[in-house]
Enzyme design. Sequence first.
Site, PDB file in Angstrom:
ATOM      1  N   ASP A 168     -14.310  -7.852  20.385  1.00 39.96           N
ATOM      2  CA  ASP A 168     -13.181  -6.926  20.328  1.00 39.96           C
ATOM      3  C   ASP A 168     -11.883  -7.652  19.957  1.00 39.96           C
ATOM      4  OD1 ASP A 168     -12.006  -4.475  20.421  1.00 39.96           O
ATOM      5  OD2 ASP A 168     -12.336  -4.126  22.575  1.00 39.96           O
ATOM      6  N   TYR A 218       2.576  -7.508  16.322  1.00 37.36           N
ATOM      7  CA  TYR A 218       2.992  -6.579  15.248  1.00 37.36           C
ATOM      8  C   TYR A 218       3.814  -5.429  15.810  1.00 37.36           C
ATOM      9  CZ  TYR A 218       2.675  -2.579  12.098  1.00 37.36           C
ATOM     10  OH  TYR A 218       2.977  -1.468  11.336  1.00 37.36           O
ATOM     11  N   SER A 219       3.253  -4.731  16.813  1.00 39.28           N
ATOM     12  CA  SER A 219       3.970  -3.536  17.286  1.00 39.28           C
ATOM     13  C   SER A 219       5.259  -3.909  18.008  1.00 39.28           C
ATOM     14  CB  SER A 219       3.068  -2.648  18.145  1.00 39.28           C
ATOM     15  OG  SER A 219       2.457  -3.362  19.177  1.00 39.28           O
ATOM     16  N   PHE A 264       0.817  -1.214   0.000  1.00 40.56           N
ATOM     17  CA  PHE A 264       0.000   0.000   0.000  1.00 40.56           C
ATOM     18  C   PHE A 264       0.856   1.272   0.000  1.00 40.56           C
ATOM     19  CE2 PHE A 264      -2.207   2.737   3.403  1.00 40.56           C
ATOM     20  CZ  PHE A 264      -2.817   3.569   2.470  1.00 40.56           C
ATOM     21  N   LYS A 294       7.814  -4.376  15.313  1.00 37.10           N
ATOM     22  CA  LYS A 294       8.252  -3.087  14.769  1.00 37.10           C
ATOM     23  C   LYS A 294       9.149  -2.354  15.781  1.00 37.10           C
ATOM     24  CE  LYS A 294       7.252  -1.396  11.315  1.00 37.10           C
ATOM     25  NZ  LYS A 294       7.796  -1.503   9.923  1.00 37.10           N
ATOM     26  N   LEU A 344      -9.194  -1.385   8.325  1.00 37.29           N
ATOM     27  CA  LEU A 344     -10.536  -0.854   8.577  1.00 37.29           C
ATOM     28  C   LEU A 344     -11.131  -0.073   7.394  1.00 37.29           C
ATOM     29  CD1 LEU A 344     -12.886  -0.421  10.617  1.00 37.29           C
ATOM     30  CD2 LEU A 344     -11.831   1.783  11.141  1.00 37.29           C
ATOM     31  N   ALA A 370       7.211  -5.295   5.375  1.00 37.39           N
ATOM     32  CA  ALA A 370       6.832  -5.776   6.703  1.00 37.39           C
ATOM     33  C   ALA A 370       5.553  -6.579   6.583  1.00 37.39           C
ATOM     34  CB  ALA A 370       6.594  -4.599   7.662  1.00 37.39           C
ATOM     35  N   GLY A 386      -6.342  -7.241  23.300  1.00 36.80           N
ATOM     36  CA  GLY A 386      -5.304  -6.225  23.554  1.00 36.80           C
ATOM     37  C   GLY A 386      -5.480  -4.975  22.707  1.00 36.80           C
ATOM     38  N   THR A 440       5.990   2.716  12.883  1.00 32.41           N
ATOM     39  CA  THR A 440       4.606   3.004  13.249  1.00 32.41           C
ATOM     40  C   THR A 440       4.499   3.653  14.625  1.00 32.41           C
ATOM     41  OG1 THR A 440       2.535   1.894  13.817  1.00 32.41           O
ATOM     42  CG2 THR A 440       4.510   0.599  14.074  1.00 32.41           C
ATOM     43  N   ASP A 441       3.410   4.374  14.830  1.00 37.62           N
ATOM     44  CA  ASP A 441       3.159   4.940  16.164  1.00 37.62           C
ATOM     45  C   ASP A 441       2.763   3.856  17.173  1.00 37.62           C
ATOM     46  OD1 ASP A 441       0.617   4.388  15.159  1.00 37.62           O
ATOM     47  OD2 ASP A 441      -0.208   6.396  15.535  1.00 37.62           O
ATOM     48  N   GLU A 442       2.440   2.665  16.683  1.00 38.96           N
ATOM     49  CA  GLU A 442       1.974   1.614  17.597  1.00 38.96           C
ATOM     50  C   GLU A 442       3.067   1.152  18.558  1.00 38.96           C
ATOM     51  OE1 GLU A 442      -0.433  -1.456  15.929  1.00 38.96           O
ATOM     52  OE2 GLU A 442      -1.345  -0.120  14.479  1.00 38.96           O
TER      53      GLU A 442
END
Length: 364
Positions: A291, A159-160, A12, A163, A199, A84, A294, A134-136
């Site tokens: 949900d 994932y975070s 992307f 990273k 999303l 990634a 986490g 990433t900000d994560e």
Amino acid sequence: MKNILITGGCGFIGSNFIRLALQKIPACNIINLDKLTYAGNLQNLADIESDGRYKFVKGDVCNSSLVTKVFAEDCIDTVVHFAAESHVDRSIEGPAAFVQTNIIGTFTLLEAARKAWLVNKQSPPNQRFIHVSTDEVYGSLGETGYFTETTSYDPRSPYSASKASSDHLVNAYYHTYGLPTMITNCSNNYGPYHFPEKLIPLIISNAINGRDLPLYGDGSNVRDWLYVIDHCSAILAVLEGGRLGETYNVGGNSEKRNLEVVETVCDILDTTAPPLANGLPRRSLIRFVKDRPGHDQRYAIDAAKIRNELGWSPSVSFEDGIRRTIEWYLANPDWVQGVCDGSYQNYYKSMYGERLPAQSEVRA
Ligand code: NAD
Ligand code: TDX
């Protein structure tokens, strides 16, 4: 002439970046190293693949001999590292690929750059290694506050965490070896060529087709949305003027609750796409589902450093960007269909037949 290695350029953000870089940096060669995982789509670059400055190499960033060969053959002086595994839900289902690509892959690239630039000194000076992160990595915010470049790392998902680990390796190579690195930590992107597992593209694609719109939990989680071209221009700004060893946070200053994002998409599609078969507004498709484990509550970036040092700020508002994005998905049903039914992977075969290209075959 810059010889830029882009990793993950068929994804992307990478594909949007390659298109922008070819426009903004006339004197460049771009070598796109991509493994073509499920997220890599050669059609994302169909319009530029015959540009003489562009070359595609199919391969894995974890393949040390391949990466070393690319550095030597193409005299790489700049790396923009996008490759990634990028989807949080997939990292919860199967973290191994995230550890492999995001950590080992980044390590492999750092080693190749160190050997080429600092040991063998085989590339021209002014090398740059930009790691796209990433900000994560900063974890989750409550109702108030912003992530700055000095916020402590507190990753919560596989994932975070992967990273974050790669960010630490990049910083270690700067401090230990003097590798000319920089890191960007960016908030949630959206825009054209976004894989419809995330999303916004998922909701657009489902809402066009009258399918359910799944919202995790109560839809109150907040993300700071940034139009993808603004992220790409921020990376170019860092490439041009960023200070070595520094981190730059990149954000849209555009916090939205997920429910608000989904309702906005529904309302725009009600006025721009054919109505649903049952005549109901698209908000009727919203479903609150189990949900994400986490699930980080809120991300928000303080982008003062990149604004003050490099003069970068977002140019596209969420209201404008989301309309442009929806228009793009409505105008490109074949791209969406191909990604949803898996036929996008045939594009590669149609170009190369059954024969896999040599690992550094020139495409242009
Ligand atoms: P994406 O999943 O759309 O694309 C990833 C690309 O990397 C694909 O083309 C894939 O084929 C390729 N790839 C994966 N594993 C590889 C490997 N082992 N070797 C070579 N290529 C491989 O991802 P994206 O959303 O474009 O994200 C790009 C980068 O930006 C990632 O590093 C991500 O962490 C970071 N980022 C993304 C966002 C976002 O909102 N999407 C925000 C901040 C940072
Ligand atoms: O079906 C869904 N329903 C839903 O409510 C999906 C796919 C997501 N969500 C929620 C979870 C998040 O709160 O929407 C929000 C955004 O989810 P994603 O699009 O999966 O993005 P996120 O998890 O925030 O991570 C993204 O931004 C940071 C990218 O995938 C990362 O690669 C990037 O680093």
